[in-house]
Every structure is written in structure tokens, then in C-alpha cells.
Design an enzyme around this catalytic site. Structure first.
Site, PDB file in Angstrom:
ATOM      1  N   GLN A  24      -3.759  -2.050  -2.674  1.00 35.27           N
ATOM      2  CA  GLN A  24      -4.308  -0.990  -1.826  1.00 35.27           C
ATOM      3  C   GLN A  24      -4.368  -1.275  -0.327  1.00 35.27           C
ATOM      4  O   GLN A  24      -3.996  -0.411   0.481  1.00 35.27           O
ATOM      5  CB  GLN A  24      -5.727  -0.623  -2.296  1.00 35.27           C
ATOM      6  CG  GLN A  24      -6.323   0.511  -1.502  1.00 35.27           C
ATOM      7  CD  GLN A  24      -7.742   0.905  -1.859  1.00 35.27           C
ATOM      8  OE1 GLN A  24      -8.375   1.668  -1.144  1.00 35.27           O
ATOM      9  NE2 GLN A  24      -8.282   0.412  -2.955  1.00 35.27           N
ATOM     10  N   LYS A  44      -7.850 -15.806  -2.841  1.00 32.01           N
ATOM     11  CA  LYS A  44      -7.440 -14.411  -2.992  1.00 32.01           C
ATOM     12  C   LYS A  44      -8.664 -13.513  -2.858  1.00 32.01           C
ATOM     13  O   LYS A  44      -9.791 -13.963  -3.028  1.00 32.01           O
ATOM     14  CB  LYS A  44      -6.817 -14.198  -4.374  1.00 32.01           C
ATOM     15  CG  LYS A  44      -5.483 -14.905  -4.549  1.00 32.01           C
ATOM     16  CD  LYS A  44      -4.935 -14.625  -5.923  1.00 32.01           C
ATOM     17  CE  LYS A  44      -3.566 -15.286  -6.093  1.00 32.01           C
ATOM     18  NZ  LYS A  44      -3.005 -15.020  -7.416  1.00 32.01           N
ATOM     19  N   ASN A  71      14.840  -9.175  -5.134  1.00 33.44           N
ATOM     20  CA  ASN A  71      14.280 -10.408  -5.671  1.00 33.44           C
ATOM     21  C   ASN A  71      14.245 -11.459  -4.579  1.00 33.44           C
ATOM     22  O   ASN A  71      15.251 -12.077  -4.239  1.00 33.44           O
ATOM     23  CB  ASN A  71      15.127 -10.887  -6.858  1.00 33.44           C
ATOM     24  CG  ASN A  71      14.569 -12.157  -7.466  1.00 33.44           C
ATOM     25  OD1 ASN A  71      13.599 -12.730  -6.952  1.00 33.44           O
ATOM     26  ND2 ASN A  71      15.164 -12.602  -8.556  1.00 33.44           N
ATOM     27  N   GLY A 127     -30.024   4.169  11.420  1.00 34.58           N
ATOM     28  CA  GLY A 127     -29.885   4.449  12.849  1.00 34.58           C
ATOM     29  C   GLY A 127     -31.243   4.745  13.463  1.00 34.58           C
ATOM     30  O   GLY A 127     -32.288   4.533  12.834  1.00 34.58           O
ATOM     31  N   GLY A 128     -31.224   5.243  14.664  1.00 29.58           N
ATOM     32  CA  GLY A 128     -32.456   5.515  15.390  1.00 29.58           C
ATOM     33  C   GLY A 128     -33.172   6.770  14.900  1.00 29.58           C
ATOM     34  O   GLY A 128     -34.330   6.995  15.236  1.00 29.58           O
ATOM     35  N   ASN A 140       0.640  -8.172   2.314  1.00 28.75           N
ATOM     36  CA  ASN A 140      -0.724  -8.571   1.896  1.00 28.75           C
ATOM     37  C   ASN A 140      -0.686  -9.332   0.574  1.00 28.75           C
ATOM     38  O   ASN A 140      -1.485  -9.091  -0.320  1.00 28.75           O
ATOM     39  CB  ASN A 140      -1.667  -7.364   1.799  1.00 28.75           C
ATOM     40  CG  ASN A 140      -1.341  -6.451   0.635  1.00 28.75           C
ATOM     41  OD1 ASN A 140      -0.198  -6.069   0.447  1.00 28.75           O
ATOM     42  ND2 ASN A 140      -2.337  -6.076  -0.160  1.00 28.75           N
ATOM     43  N   PHE A 141       0.263 -10.260   0.486  1.00 29.21           N
ATOM     44  CA  PHE A 141       0.313 -11.120  -0.698  1.00 29.21           C
ATOM     45  C   PHE A 141      -0.812 -12.159  -0.616  1.00 29.21           C
ATOM     46  O   PHE A 141      -1.470 -12.306   0.420  1.00 29.21           O
ATOM     47  CB  PHE A 141       1.658 -11.850  -0.773  1.00 29.21           C
ATOM     48  CG  PHE A 141       2.829 -10.932  -1.017  1.00 29.21           C
ATOM     49  CD1 PHE A 141       2.842 -10.088  -2.118  1.00 29.21           C
ATOM     50  CD2 PHE A 141       3.901 -10.918  -0.142  1.00 29.21           C
ATOM     51  CE1 PHE A 141       3.920  -9.243  -2.349  1.00 29.21           C
ATOM     52  CE2 PHE A 141       4.983 -10.067  -0.365  1.00 29.21           C
ATOM     53  CZ  PHE A 141       4.984  -9.231  -1.465  1.00 29.21           C
ATOM     54  N   ASP A 157     -10.537  -2.600   1.269  1.00 29.40           N
ATOM     55  CA  ASP A 157      -9.091  -2.383   1.195  1.00 29.40           C
ATOM     56  C   ASP A 157      -8.628  -1.388   2.260  1.00 29.40           C
ATOM     57  O   ASP A 157      -7.993  -1.754   3.243  1.00 29.40           O
ATOM     58  CB  ASP A 157      -8.704  -1.872  -0.198  1.00 29.40           C
ATOM     59  CG  ASP A 157      -8.613  -3.013  -1.214  1.00 29.40           C
ATOM     60  OD1 ASP A 157      -8.404  -4.157  -0.795  1.00 29.40           O
ATOM     61  OD2 ASP A 157      -8.738  -2.748  -2.406  1.00 29.40           O
ATOM     62  N   GLU A 192     -11.127  -5.771  -3.175  1.00 27.34           N
ATOM     63  CA  GLU A 192     -12.099  -4.885  -2.524  1.00 27.34           C
ATOM     64  C   GLU A 192     -13.544  -5.407  -2.542  1.00 27.34           C
ATOM     65  O   GLU A 192     -14.166  -5.621  -1.508  1.00 27.34           O
ATOM     66  CB  GLU A 192     -12.022  -3.509  -3.212  1.00 27.34           C
ATOM     67  CG  GLU A 192     -13.117  -2.530  -2.847  1.00 27.34           C
ATOM     68  CD  GLU A 192     -13.064  -2.077  -1.408  1.00 27.34           C
ATOM     69  OE1 GLU A 192     -11.986  -1.671  -0.958  1.00 27.34           O
ATOM     70  OE2 GLU A 192     -14.111  -2.106  -0.727  1.00 27.34           O
ATOM     71  N   LYS A 250      13.078 -14.264  -4.622  1.00 31.69           N
ATOM     72  CA  LYS A 250      13.179 -15.666  -5.068  1.00 31.69           C
ATOM     73  C   LYS A 250      14.625 -16.062  -5.346  1.00 31.69           C
ATOM     74  O   LYS A 250      14.886 -17.170  -5.789  1.00 31.69           O
ATOM     75  CB  LYS A 250      12.263 -15.896  -6.264  1.00 31.69           C
ATOM     76  CG  LYS A 250      10.794 -15.816  -5.804  1.00 31.69           C
ATOM     77  CD  LYS A 250       9.800 -16.336  -6.790  1.00 31.69           C
ATOM     78  CE  LYS A 250       8.424 -16.402  -6.123  1.00 31.69           C
ATOM     79  NZ  LYS A 250       7.322 -16.315  -7.071  1.00 31.69           N
TER      80      LYS A 250
HETATM   81  N1  COA Z   1      10.506 -10.894  -5.255  1.00 31.70           N
HETATM   82  C1  COA Z   1      10.100 -12.003  -5.882  1.00 31.70           C
HETATM   83  N2  COA Z   1       8.808 -12.393  -5.901  1.00 31.70           N
HETATM   84  C2  COA Z   1       7.921 -11.608  -5.272  1.00 31.70           C
HETATM   85  C3  COA Z   1       8.292 -10.429  -4.598  1.00 31.70           C
HETATM   86  C4  COA Z   1       9.654 -10.078  -4.593  1.00 31.70           C
HETATM   87  N3  COA Z   1      10.088  -8.999  -3.989  1.00 31.70           N
HETATM   88  N4  COA Z   1       7.195  -9.871  -4.056  1.00 31.70           N
HETATM   89  C5  COA Z   1       6.171 -10.682  -4.380  1.00 31.70           C
HETATM   90  N5  COA Z   1       6.605 -11.717  -5.117  1.00 31.70           N
HETATM   91  C6  COA Z   1       5.827 -12.845  -5.636  1.00 31.70           C
HETATM   92  C7  COA Z   1       5.323 -13.656  -4.478  1.00 31.70           C
HETATM   93  O1  COA Z   1       6.299 -14.516  -3.984  1.00 31.70           O
HETATM   94  C8  COA Z   1       4.156 -14.362  -5.147  1.00 31.70           C
HETATM   95  O2  COA Z   1       4.619 -15.434  -5.897  1.00 31.70           O
HETATM   96  P1  COA Z   1       4.133 -16.970  -5.673  1.00 31.70           P
HETATM   97  O3  COA Z   1       2.647 -16.959  -5.820  1.00 31.70           O
HETATM   98  O4  COA Z   1       4.858 -17.713  -6.757  1.00 31.70           O
HETATM   99  O5  COA Z   1       4.490 -17.407  -4.335  1.00 31.70           O
HETATM  100  C9  COA Z   1       3.645 -13.274  -6.083  1.00 31.70           C
HETATM  101  O6  COA Z   1       4.702 -12.370  -6.300  1.00 31.70           O
HETATM  102  C10 COA Z   1       2.532 -12.455  -5.469  1.00 31.70           C
HETATM  103  O7  COA Z   1       1.426 -13.190  -5.495  1.00 31.70           O
HETATM  104  P2  COA Z   1       0.025 -12.599  -5.086  1.00 31.70           P
HETATM  105  O8  COA Z   1       0.078 -11.743  -3.911  1.00 31.70           O
HETATM  106  O9  COA Z   1      -0.875 -13.783  -4.970  1.00 31.70           O
HETATM  107  O10 COA Z   1      -0.322 -11.669  -6.344  1.00 31.70           O
HETATM  108  P3  COA Z   1      -1.584 -11.673  -7.303  1.00 31.70           P
HETATM  109  O11 COA Z   1      -1.404 -10.508  -8.199  1.00 31.70           O
HETATM  110  O12 COA Z   1      -1.770 -13.001  -7.961  1.00 31.70           O
HETATM  111  O13 COA Z   1      -2.839 -11.451  -6.332  1.00 31.70           O
HETATM  112  C11 COA Z   1      -4.099 -10.278  -4.664  1.00 31.70           C
HETATM  113  C12 COA Z   1      -3.143 -10.167  -5.860  1.00 31.70           C
HETATM  114  C13 COA Z   1      -4.359  -8.880  -4.164  1.00 31.70           C
HETATM  115  C14 COA Z   1      -5.410 -10.933  -5.108  1.00 31.70           C
HETATM  116  C15 COA Z   1      -3.444 -11.148  -3.560  1.00 31.70           C
HETATM  117  O14 COA Z   1      -2.192 -10.578  -3.236  1.00 31.70           O
HETATM  118  C16 COA Z   1      -4.273 -11.249  -2.306  1.00 31.70           C
HETATM  119  O15 COA Z   1      -5.267 -11.971  -2.243  1.00 31.70           O
HETATM  120  N6  COA Z   1      -3.833 -10.563  -1.238  1.00 31.70           N
HETATM  121  C17 COA Z   1      -4.454 -10.612   0.054  1.00 31.70           C
HETATM  122  C18 COA Z   1      -5.712  -9.848   0.093  1.00 31.70           C
HETATM  123  C19 COA Z   1      -5.515  -8.414  -0.288  1.00 31.70           C
HETATM  124  O16 COA Z   1      -4.794  -7.670   0.305  1.00 31.70           O
HETATM  125  N7  COA Z   1      -6.303  -8.013  -1.286  1.00 31.70           N
HETATM  126  C20 COA Z   1      -6.498  -6.633  -1.590  1.00 31.70           C
HETATM  127  C21 COA Z   1      -5.538  -6.063  -2.471  1.00 31.70           C
HETATM  128  S1  COA Z   1      -5.960  -4.354  -2.630  1.00 31.70           S
END
Ligand code: COA
Length: 409
Positions: A17, A135, A72, A242-243, A95-96, A167, A138, A74
Site C-alpha cells: 500500500q 520490516k 525477474n 485542539g483549542g 518500498n521493499f 501506509d 501500517e 534476480k
Molecule cells: N524480481 C525478483 N525478485 C523481486 C522482484 C522482482 N521483480 N521484486 C521484488 N523481489 C524480491 C526482492 O528482491 C526481495 O527479495 P530478497 O529479500 O531475497 O532480497 C523480495 O522480493 C521482497 O521482499 P520484501 O519487500 O521484504 O517483501 P516481504 O513480503 O517479505 O515484506 C514488507 C513486505 C511490506 C514488510 C516489506 O516490503 C517492507 O518492510 N517494506 C518497507 C515498509 C513498507 O512499505 N511497508 C508497508 C507496506 S504497505
């Protein structure tokens, strides 16, 4: 008519989000937002689905007006294609979890080298320090940004607010940073790093609670309904913060959202006391001034409620507004989605989706006179692969087919 951000290309590496809410606004302001997704797609496409095998409302309501490509990141080929996308973009947003883009091989140093004009925005849970690598979602941000400790009633547990301040609230902060960086790039020609932490954004929205934290050093917070104070700002129910004092009072017929929030400004007291049938309180020294009323706000709102319970919230809204008294009926989600004034303001919008049919979403709250917003559907996963990779990056059709076959796109 042209759009404010026409010509700005955004490489949208966001999911869930916070990030998508930011890039959706950039798209509404006219940017070409290309959502780069893993081959499995943004996880929210499949979360909280209401219709089998169709992108969820969670996804469709946060990704309107964008294009989608799969890539991809990776794979070696994927990284090469991404390099080309970076070269052709103005803004990149992600926002990963912490460090994910670095682990993909794209450090800020490399991104700058590839495109010195690139504005690179990241949303994370936290800033530098003990939580950097954590990580966040919200309510984690609401918990650690001051919202939960100050929301709810004194005798109950901390409460999360339904407004997605962690978020979408952070998303708006990110938009502000990106727009400022675009303006500065107009002067310097250089891109820059934009970082916003969800904890920081929530704290920014809880600014007044930190005001009150400092006021506590000089005595109790008289406008709070609480009787006793410790050394931290307490939860204060529906106090206005507030006031001018305010509270939610009950209306007829007494359902869960049959309430109206009423604020009593100094000039409001005379008409309110007349409306509630207690005109003698207008000039009574025990009630006449805000100072006199301060130690009996609970009694004051009780008197107002003894009157409001006889009318429905819409009647109370009309009666109070006839005297210019600020108030707001508590609107349920059902009332909101059916509210004709919100429809007329393009805030409740119906959009056609190729697979789910028509769905309702919340429109763009930022209105520009020379950059109108037409809300369009969210993209299907990889819907724009051919557009972007073949027509815009110039990848030959046979290589495109090969990339598909090899799971690169
Ligand atoms: N191709 C290949 N891999 C991809 C990709 C793509 N196009 N896009 C994402 N990925 C992989 C990333 O490389 C990562 O892998 P890695 O951990 O091996 O390096 C993984 O997908 C994404 O990891 P992550 O973002 O940590 O996902 P998650 O589901 O474990 O965590 C959150 C989700 C929201 C907790 C985390 O993204 C986060 O803390 N984000 C920042 C704060 C945030 O925005 N939170 C609010 C979300 S509403």
C-alpha cells in the site's frame, strides 16, 4: 488538456500500500507510471480477493492509471533490461524490505551512474538507527509513531485508527518529496535520493500530541477529559485535541454510527444553549465563557446529547450549521460510498476493469485546475510488456519471445 507531470516517467517498484498509494497519485497527476512486478505480481493482487482469480480490490484501488510490466530482477537478463529502464526514467520509487534493491545489485551509486538525473525514492519502516533493518506494516508504524498510544479511551488498550496513516499517509509524504526533487532537478539538472520512513510520517501526523507532551511539564491538560495525568499524554477518547472542545454525541435512533461530532467555539455557546432548550446558560457565569466551561466539558456535552438524541444526525447537522456551529455526522463506509456529493466531486468513482467489471474506488483528493484527473483501471499483470519492451525499449520480437520463455519477463 495537458497534465502537470506529463513527460515524467516513473519506474514503480512498489508493492502493498504505502508505495502504490504514492505512485497512483503521481499517475493521476499525469506521470507515466510503469509498475515493475515480479512474475508472480504484487502480492496484493491475490490478497483479500472478493472474486476468484481476479485482481483484488486491494490491488485495483491502489494501482489505477499505471502500466504493468513483469521483470525477474534476480536474472542477469532482467538486470540488463532494468538498466535500460533506469536510463529512460525520471523517478524510481520502491518500498521493499530494507536492502532489497541493493541485493538486486542496484545501489544508489550505480543508479546515479546509470542516470544522474534519476530521483530515487524509498519508503521504509524506519530511519537510520536501531530499527533500520526491520520490516514494517501500517499498524507497526501507528504503534511506533505516536498514534496508538494516543488513540482510544483512557481505560482501554491502545487503538489503531482506520485511516491508513502509516501506509497512505507515508505515501503522501513521499509524493511531496518526489515533487520537490523534480523542481530542484529543474534547477540543478541532478537527481537525488528521497527517503521517507513510516514511523517519521506518522510522528509528523501526531505533532500535536508531542506539543501536549511538552505542555504536561506545566500542569494538567485542562481541555482533555481525563481527570488524572502522568508524565505522558493519555488517550483522550474523542476530545478534539485542539483549542476548541469537541465530542461525539449520540443521535436518533442510536445505531453504531448515529453520532455527530460537535465543536463548541466561544460564539457557538449562545446558539447551542438556546437550541438545547437551556437559554439561561448563555449568560450564566458558571457556563458563559470557555474558561468557565472547561472543568465541566463532560457535563456540557451531556446536555448537548440530551438534545441531539431526539433528532437524527442529519437533522442535527442542519440545525447546528444554521448557526454556523462546526460539526460532522459520523459517516459509515456505506454512507460514504453512496454519498452523491462525493460522487459529484469525483471522490467516489466507478471504473471499468477488464476482468472484474465495474468497481468503485476513491478518486484523487488533489484537484488542479489545469491538470484534470480521469481515473482509469489498474493494469493486468504484465499487460504492458509488449508496449514497454518492444515498442519503447526496442527489444526485437524474437528476443521478447525468448525472454518470456525463459521466465525473465
Ligand atoms: N524480481 C525478483 N525478485 C523481486 C522482484 C522482482 N521483480 N521484486 C521484488 N523481489 C524480491 C526482492 O528482491 C526481495 O527479495 P530478497 O529479500 O531475497 O532480497 C523480495 O522480493 C521482497 O521482499 P520484501 O519487500 O521484504 O517483501 P516481504 O513480503 O517479505 O515484506 C514488507 C513486505 C511490506 C514488510 C516489506 O516490503 C517492507 O518492510 N517494506 C518497507 C515498509 C513498507 O512499505 N511497508 C508497508 C507496506 S504497505
Amino acid at each position: 488538456m495537458s497534465k502537470a507531470l506529463e513527460g515524467v516517467r516513473v519506474l514503480d517498484m512498489t508493492h502493498v500500500q504505502s508505495g502504490p498509494s504514492a505512485t497512483q497519485i503521481l499517475a493521476w497527476l499525469g506521470a507515466d507510471v510503469i509498475k515493475v512486478e515480479a512474475l508472480t505480481g504484487d502480492i496484493t493482487r491475490k490478497q483479500l480477493r472478493d472474486i476468484p482469480d481476479v485482481d483484488s480490490l486491494y490491488f485495483t484501488m491502489l494501482n489505477c492509471n499505471k502500466r504493468s510490466v513483469t521483470l525477474n530482477m534476480k536474472s542477469a537478463e532482467g538486470k540488463k533490461i532494468f538498466t535500460e529502464l533506469v536510463r529512460k526514467s525520471d523517478v524510481m520509487v520502491e518500498n521493499f524490505g530494507p536492502g532489497a534493491v541493493d541485493r538486486m545489485g542496484f545501489t544508489w551509486d550505480l543508479l546515479q551512474e546509470l542516470n544522474p538525473g534519476l530521483i530515487y525514492a524509498s519508503i521504509k519502516g524506519f530511519g537510520d538507527g536501531p530499527y533500520t533493518h526491520y520490516k514494517a506494516y501500517e499498524v507497526v508504524a501507528q504503534a511506533m509513531g505516536g498514534s496508538m498510544s494516543t488513540t482510544g479511551f483512557e481505560d482501554g488498550p491502545p487503538v489503531a485508527t482506520g485511516a491508513q496513516i502509516g501506509d497512505s499517509g507515508t505515501g503522501i509524504h513521499a509524493v511531496a518529496g518526489i515533487l520537490a526533487a523534480l523542481v530542484q532537478r529543474g534547477q540543478t539538472g541532478k537527481g537525488q535520493r528521497v527517503t521517507v520512513a513510516m514511523q517519521h510520517a506518522v510522528l509528523n501526523l501526531c505533532r500535536v500530541k508531542l506539543r501536549d507532551q511538552q505542555r504536561l511539564a506545566h500542569g494538567p491538560l485542562a481541555e482533555y477529559p481525563n481527570k488524572e495525568f502522568s508524565n505522558e499524554v493519555p488517550r483522550s477518547g474523542n476530545a478534539s485535541g485542539g483549542g476548541q472542545p469537541g465530542w461525539a454525541v449520540k443521535c436518533k435512533p442510536g445505531g453504531p454510527n448515529d453520532y455527530i461530532y460537535v465543536i463548541v467555539q466561544p460564539p457557538g455557546w449562545a446558539p447551542i444553549s438556546a437550541l438545547i432548550g437551556r437559554p439561561e446558560l448563555t449568560d450564566d457565569p458558571e457556563w458563559a465563557t470557555p474558561e468557565a466551561r472547561l472543568n465541566k466539558l463532560d457535563k456540557m456535552f451531556q446536555l448537548i446529547e440530551e438534545w441531539s438524541i431526539n433528532y437524527d444526525k442529519w437533522d442535527v447537522l442542519a440545525k447546528l450549521n444554521a448557526h454556523n456551529i462546526p460539526c460532522g455526522p459520523i459517516l459509515s463506509t456505506e454512507e460514504l460510498i453512496e454519498d452523491s456529493s462525493l460522487v459529484e466531486n469525483d471522490m467516489i468513482v466507478t471504473v471499468d476493469h477488464p476482468e472484474r467489471g465495474a468497481f468503485t474506488t476513491v478518486g484523487c483528493p488533489i484537484k488542479l485546475s489545469d491538470s484534470p484527473v480521469a481515473v482509469e483501471t489498474s493494469p493486468l499483470l504484465g499487460e504492458h510488456n509488449e508496449d514497454v519492451y518492444v515498442r519503447e525499449l526496442g527489444i526485437a520480437p524474437d528476443r521478447f519471445a525468448e525472454l518470456q520463455k525463459n521466465g525473465v519477463i
